[in-house]
Scaffold this motif. Sequence first.
Motif, PDB file in Angstrom:
ATOM      1  N   MET A   1       1.857  -0.824   5.042  1.00 54.60           N
ATOM      2  CA  MET A   1       1.643   0.208   4.049  1.00 54.60           C
ATOM      3  C   MET A   1       1.795  -0.437   2.666  1.00 54.60           C
ATOM      4  N   THR A   2       0.886  -0.100   1.791  1.00 53.12           N
ATOM      5  CA  THR A   2       0.941  -0.653   0.436  1.00 53.12           C
ATOM      6  C   THR A   2       1.997   0.075  -0.391  1.00 53.12           C
ATOM      7  N   LYS A   3       2.330  -0.525  -1.515  1.00 52.68           N
ATOM      8  CA  LYS A   3       3.317   0.075  -2.410  1.00 52.68           C
ATOM      9  C   LYS A   3       2.845   1.444  -2.903  1.00 52.68           C
ATOM     10  N   ILE A   4       1.576   1.548  -3.256  1.00 53.01           N
ATOM     11  CA  ILE A   4       1.012   2.826  -3.738  1.00 53.01           C
ATOM     12  C   ILE A   4       1.051   3.878  -2.643  1.00 53.01           C
ATOM     13  N   GLU A   5       0.714   3.515  -1.426  1.00 56.68           N
ATOM     14  CA  GLU A   5       0.758   4.466  -0.310  1.00 56.68           C
ATOM     15  C   GLU A   5       2.193   4.950  -0.077  1.00 56.68           C
ATOM     16  N   PHE A   6       3.129   4.032  -0.162  1.00 54.19           N
ATOM     17  CA  PHE A   6       4.530   4.382   0.029  1.00 54.19           C
ATOM     18  C   PHE A   6       4.998   5.341  -1.062  1.00 54.19           C
TER      19      PHE A   6
ATOM     20  N   GLN B   1      13.932   2.749   2.491  1.00 51.79           N
ATOM     21  CA  GLN B   1      12.952   1.805   3.042  1.00 51.79           C
ATOM     22  C   GLN B   1      12.101   1.193   1.926  1.00 51.79           C
ATOM     23  N   TYR B   2      11.725   2.002   0.964  1.00 58.88           N
ATOM     24  CA  TYR B   2      10.972   1.490  -0.188  1.00 58.88           C
ATOM     25  C   TYR B   2      11.795   0.440  -0.928  1.00 58.88           C
ATOM     26  N   ASN B   3      13.051   0.753  -1.210  1.00 58.21           N
ATOM     27  CA  ASN B   3      13.917  -0.192  -1.916  1.00 58.21           C
ATOM     28  C   ASN B   3      14.071  -1.496  -1.142  1.00 58.21           C
ATOM     29  N   LYS B   4      14.251  -1.375   0.146  1.00 53.10           N
ATOM     30  CA  LYS B   4      14.431  -2.572   0.979  1.00 53.10           C
ATOM     31  C   LYS B   4      13.149  -3.403   1.037  1.00 53.10           C
TER      32      LYS B   4
END
Length: 55
Positions: free
Chosen positions: A1-6, A44-47
């Motif tokens: 998953m890309t950063k934008i999708e996340f 999860q994003y931060n990690k």
Amino acid sequence: MTKIEFLTLIEKKRVELFQIVSKNGLNSKVTLEYSQELDQLLNQYNKTFLKIDLS
């Protein structure tokens, strides 16, 4: 998953949480569940993208 999708997924969950809070209040079971789901996504994003481990 890309950063934008996340980030899009996080924003969607945040909006859903606000809707649940306005409908059910801050102390409802469903509000707590949505809040925990958002917390998991943020962790999860931060990690993944910020390399921050909050464990």
